[in-house]
Design a protein around this motif. Structure first.
Motif, PDB file in Angstrom:
ATOM      1  N   ALA A  22       0.838  -1.207   0.000  1.00 38.75           N
ATOM      2  CA  ALA A  22       0.000   0.000   0.000  1.00 38.75           C
ATOM      3  C   ALA A  22       0.868   1.251   0.000  1.00 38.75           C
ATOM      4  CB  ALA A  22      -0.927  -0.006   1.207  1.00 38.75           C
ATOM      5  N   THR A  23       1.937   1.235   0.818  1.00 35.32           N
ATOM      6  CA  THR A  23       2.850   2.372   0.843  1.00 35.32           C
ATOM      7  C   THR A  23       3.598   2.486  -0.476  1.00 35.32           C
ATOM      8  OG1 THR A  23       3.136   2.403   3.227  1.00 35.32           O
ATOM      9  CG2 THR A  23       4.948   3.258   1.944  1.00 35.32           C
ATOM     10  N   PHE A  24       4.033   1.351  -1.024  1.00 36.65           N
ATOM     11  CA  PHE A  24       4.724   1.351  -2.322  1.00 36.65           C
ATOM     12  C   PHE A  24       3.851   2.021  -3.377  1.00 36.65           C
ATOM     13  CE2 PHE A  24       5.619  -0.621  -6.452  1.00 36.65           C
ATOM     14  CZ  PHE A  24       6.995  -0.422  -6.543  1.00 36.65           C
ATOM     15  N   MET A  25       2.571   1.647  -3.397  1.00 33.63           N
ATOM     16  CA  MET A  25       1.615   2.183  -4.367  1.00 33.63           C
ATOM     17  C   MET A  25       1.472   3.697  -4.210  1.00 33.63           C
ATOM     18  SD  MET A  25      -2.358   0.943  -4.528  1.00 33.63           S
ATOM     19  CE  MET A  25      -2.746   1.555  -2.880  1.00 33.63           C
ATOM     20  N   GLN A  26       1.389   4.153  -2.955  1.00 33.38           N
ATOM     21  CA  GLN A  26       1.180   5.587  -2.723  1.00 33.38           C
ATOM     22  C   GLN A  26       2.431   6.405  -3.062  1.00 33.38           C
ATOM     23  OE1 GLN A  26       1.465   7.431   1.093  1.00 33.38           O
ATOM     24  NE2 GLN A  26       1.643   9.165  -0.277  1.00 33.38           N
ATOM     25  N   VAL A  27       3.612   5.918  -2.638  1.00 36.63           N
ATOM     26  CA  VAL A  27       4.857   6.639  -2.925  1.00 36.63           C
ATOM     27  C   VAL A  27       5.151   6.605  -4.428  1.00 36.63           C
ATOM     28  CG1 VAL A  27       7.332   6.799  -2.422  1.00 36.63           C
ATOM     29  CG2 VAL A  27       5.771   6.117  -0.627  1.00 36.63           C
ATOM     30  N   LEU A  28       4.852   5.471  -5.060  1.00 37.17           N
ATOM     31  CA  LEU A  28       5.014   5.331  -6.509  1.00 37.17           C
ATOM     32  C   LEU A  28       4.225   6.426  -7.232  1.00 37.17           C
ATOM     33  CD1 LEU A  28       6.171   3.198  -8.657  1.00 37.17           C
ATOM     34  CD2 LEU A  28       3.841   2.357  -8.766  1.00 37.17           C
ATOM     35  N   ASP A  29       3.039   6.719  -6.726  1.00 40.01           N
ATOM     36  CA  ASP A  29       2.164   7.686  -7.385  1.00 40.01           C
ATOM     37  C   ASP A  29       2.694   9.114  -7.315  1.00 40.01           C
ATOM     38  OD1 ASP A  29      -0.037   6.083  -8.371  1.00 40.01           O
ATOM     39  OD2 ASP A  29      -1.214   7.894  -8.088  1.00 40.01           O
ATOM     40  N   THR A  30       3.626   9.389  -6.413  1.00 47.37           N
ATOM     41  CA  THR A  30       4.189  10.741  -6.355  1.00 47.37           C
ATOM     42  C   THR A  30       5.201  10.971  -7.475  1.00 47.37           C
ATOM     43  OG1 THR A  30       5.910  10.045  -4.792  1.00 47.37           O
ATOM     44  CG2 THR A  30       3.890  10.931  -3.839  1.00 47.37           C
ATOM     45  N   THR A  31       5.765   9.885  -8.061  1.00 41.50           N
ATOM     46  CA  THR A  31       6.791  10.065  -9.104  1.00 41.50           C
ATOM     47  C   THR A  31       6.423   9.474 -10.457  1.00 41.50           C
ATOM     48  OG1 THR A  31       7.915   8.017  -8.436  1.00 41.50           O
ATOM     49  CG2 THR A  31       8.696  10.052  -7.430  1.00 41.50           C
ATOM     50  N   ILE A  32       5.464   8.532 -10.474  1.00 41.38           N
ATOM     51  CA  ILE A  32       5.182   7.806 -11.729  1.00 41.38           C
ATOM     52  C   ILE A  32       4.652   8.757 -12.809  1.00 41.38           C
ATOM     53  CG2 ILE A  32       2.793   7.113 -11.172  1.00 41.38           C
ATOM     54  CD1 ILE A  32       3.504   4.344 -12.419  1.00 41.38           C
ATOM     55  N   ALA A  33       3.960   9.823 -12.395  1.00 41.01           N
ATOM     56  CA  ALA A  33       3.369  10.745 -13.378  1.00 41.01           C
ATOM     57  C   ALA A  33       4.398  11.725 -13.951  1.00 41.01           C
ATOM     58  CB  ALA A  33       2.205  11.508 -12.752  1.00 41.01           C
ATOM     59  N   ASN A  34       5.562  11.877 -13.265  1.00 42.53           N
ATOM     60  CA  ASN A  34       6.543  12.890 -13.699  1.00 42.53           C
ATOM     61  C   ASN A  34       6.975  12.712 -15.151  1.00 42.53           C
ATOM     62  OD1 ASN A  34       6.393  13.843 -11.123  1.00 42.53           O
ATOM     63  ND2 ASN A  34       8.562  13.621 -10.643  1.00 42.53           N
ATOM     64  N   VAL A  35       7.337  11.480 -15.524  1.00 43.53           N
ATOM     65  CA  VAL A  35       7.823  11.270 -16.894  1.00 43.53           C
ATOM     66  C   VAL A  35       6.682  11.245 -17.907  1.00 43.53           C
ATOM     67  CG1 VAL A  35       9.959  10.069 -16.305  1.00 43.53           C
ATOM     68  CG2 VAL A  35       7.870   8.760 -16.564  1.00 43.53           C
ATOM     69  N   ALA A  36       5.453  11.046 -17.427  1.00 40.53           N
ATOM     70  CA  ALA A  36       4.314  10.997 -18.342  1.00 40.53           C
ATOM     71  C   ALA A  36       3.700  12.376 -18.580  1.00 40.53           C
ATOM     72  CB  ALA A  36       3.246  10.053 -17.787  1.00 40.53           C
ATOM     73  N   LEU A  37       4.173  13.406 -17.847  1.00 39.91           N
ATOM     74  CA  LEU A  37       3.546  14.734 -17.935  1.00 39.91           C
ATOM     75  C   LEU A  37       3.452  15.293 -19.364  1.00 39.91           C
ATOM     76  CD1 LEU A  37       4.493  16.995 -14.881  1.00 39.91           C
ATOM     77  CD2 LEU A  37       2.348  15.869 -15.410  1.00 39.91           C
TER      78      LEU A  37
END
Length: 509
Positions: A22-37
């Motif tokens: 659950a923590t992995f999923m939440q922390v992942l979401d803070t950076t996963i969108a950066n390269v997709a912006l």
């Protein structure tokens, strides 16, 4: 508390996996969108600057939700709060994936950020609760590892998904992970005794916090589009923010049950440590936002390759974290934190030496070097800021530092984008002034591009634009480099001893 303390889940391993996911999923979401912006902004028909709302909306709502975590866990119980937060996060992720416009996506990201607020604190609390005292350090080292691995995986995964499938899948990926984590944790912790209590909630503090921080974030996001204080919208937004935050500070300093305990700033180490943590994290956040954008928009990288170039930043922290956790207290923690800021500052000056000819290997090696700083940053800084708090204020101190750190990241995203684009525009205007068809150098450049004509002028404009963004990127990293060097000095204002009175709560990010 004895019944809770003596509780042990049927499988400690499964319980740890469920909580960590659950923590992995939440922390992942803070950076996963950066390269997709750039892709998201392009697909939804908005500018890159407006695209950063995808990052800032999540971060600011996440920060606002954090102070409520303590009250919610006491009111409904820790396990129930964790399960509801995870399930709502899954739902919000799905809604983000099906969003058809930028306002829709930003709205769903706000919901996602709000429900994500309790996930990390509850994971930390429940891990401490289910592990025997002798093994709590190991549990928290594992959680620290998860929070370091997720930001590395984010850019690579985000890039690969965006290039191979489509950007909505960076949100859909949370659905199976979240459902699995919810089922496992519910099965493992359903018999854990629940102790709840009704406590008054600080409505005035919460309302003024939402209005003040929300208005400030909108001003930061919209300021560049509206030419800042030439716009009545920005002036009114700034006034609302200043008034709301002023009321918030006065109220929190006098209320019996404040939602954010600002009185903690009377402690010297907490004050210095928090300033250093917020500025350091904001700089770290800015680097991870700008670098992939620059690589994609100006250097022609795909989202996958931009993610791979940024990712080495996490390799050394993964290897070094267990050793830092075990041996850090043998050293003066100001020295370790100072070395962290020195390494990150040097990496910024290395990036300030980049040109448009810089290769992938060079970018990746600088990221790898910066990893030394990241490995030494979090644990010593957190230990310093918690070191002079009385034991009963440790949880509040950890929560307040996390809240301000998250808020710092959100504001840094807006300011970083604004500085980067504004400086590029200034450099572009300055260089354009020296270009004239009567100038020999301009004529020669046009001749090399095939002679004067629409195509040559377009190519020349593209070269100018690329150079302007390169110069702006150099300016930005130079500024950050000096800021990190300043933090090297600032951290020495803290006073030893730094032995945490907190016990287990002092660990983690």
């Amino acid at each position: 508390m004895s019944s809770q303390a003596s509780f042990s889940p049927p499988s400690l391993l499964l319980c740890t996996i469920g909580l960590s996911l659950a923590t992995f999923m939440q922390v992942l979401d803070t950076t996963i969108a950066n390269v997709a912006l750039p892709t998201i902004a392009g697909n939804l028909g908005v500018s890159f600057e407006q695209g950063t709302w995808v990052i800032t909306s999540f971060a600011v709502s996440n920060a606002i939700a954090l102070p409520l975590t303590g009250w919610l866990s006491r009111r409904f119980g820790e396990v129930k709060l964790f399960l509801w937060a995870t399930m709502l996060f899954v739902l919000a992720s799905f809604l983000c994936g099906i969003a058809q416009s930028m306002p829709e996506l930003v709205g769903f990201r706000v919901i996602q950020g709000l429900v994500a607020g309790p996930l990390y604190p509850m994971t930390q609390t429940l891990l401490i609760a289910v592990y025997p005292p002798a093994k709590r350090g190991m549990a928290l080292a594992l959680l620290a590892m998860v929070t370091v691995v997720a930001p590395i995986a984010g850019p690579i995964l985000g890039g690969w998904i965006t290039d191979s499938y489509s950007w909505p899948w960076i949100f859909f990926i949370n659905v199976p992970i979240g459902i699995f984590a919810t089922l496992v944790v519910r099965q493992q912790l359903r018999h854990r005794p629940v102790e709840t209590s009704r406590q008054p909630i600080d409505y005035i503090g919460l309302l003024t916090l939402i209005i003040g921080v929300g208005a400030l974030q909108v001003v930061l996001d919209k300021g560049n589009d509206l030419d800042w204080f030439e716009s009545n919208f920005v002036i009114i937004g700034t006034l609302i923010s200043v008034i709301a935050l002023s009321i918030f500070v006065i109220w929190e300093m006098t209320d019996k049950h404040p939602i954010v305990n600002l009185r903690l700033f009377s402690h010297r180490n907490f004050r210095i440590g928090t300033i250093v943590l917020v500025l350091g994290y904001s700089g770290f956040f800015g680097i991870n936002l700008i670098l992939p954008q620059w690589l994609q928009t100006q250097m022609g990288y795909t989202a996958t390759w931009a993610g791979l170039a940024v990712a080495p930043i996490g390799l050394l922290p993964v290897l070094m974290s267990p050793f830092v956790g075990r041996y850090a207290h043998n050293f003066d923690l100001r020295l370790l934190a100072g070395l962290a800021f020195l390494a990150i500052g040097l990496s910024c000056f290395m990036r300030a030496g980049f040109t448009n000819q810089v290769d992938f290997q060079h970018v990746a090696l600088v990221q790898l070097f910066m990893g030394i700083g990241v490995a030494l940053f979090f644990m010593p800084t957190l230990s310093i800021l918690l070191s002079d708090l009385p034991p009963h204020e440790i949880a509040d101190g950890s929560g307040l530092a996390t809240f301000l750190r998250t808020l710092g990241g959100s504001f840094a995203a807006s300011l970083t984008t604004w500085i980067w684009i504004r400086r590029a525009d200034q450099h572009h205007a300055y260089m354009s002034e020296s270009f004239s068809t009567y100038e020999p150098a301009t004529r020669e450049a046009l001749n090399q591009l095939g002679g004067p004509g629409p195509q040559s002028y377009a190519q020349l404009e593209q070269i100018l634009n690329s150079q302007a963004y390169m110069m702006s990127t150099v300016d930005y990293f130079t500024l950050l480099g000096w800021m990190f060097f300043g933090l090297v000095l600032l951290v020495w204002l803290a006073k030893p001893p730094f032995t945490a009175k907190a016990g287990p709560e002092a660990a983690g990010h």
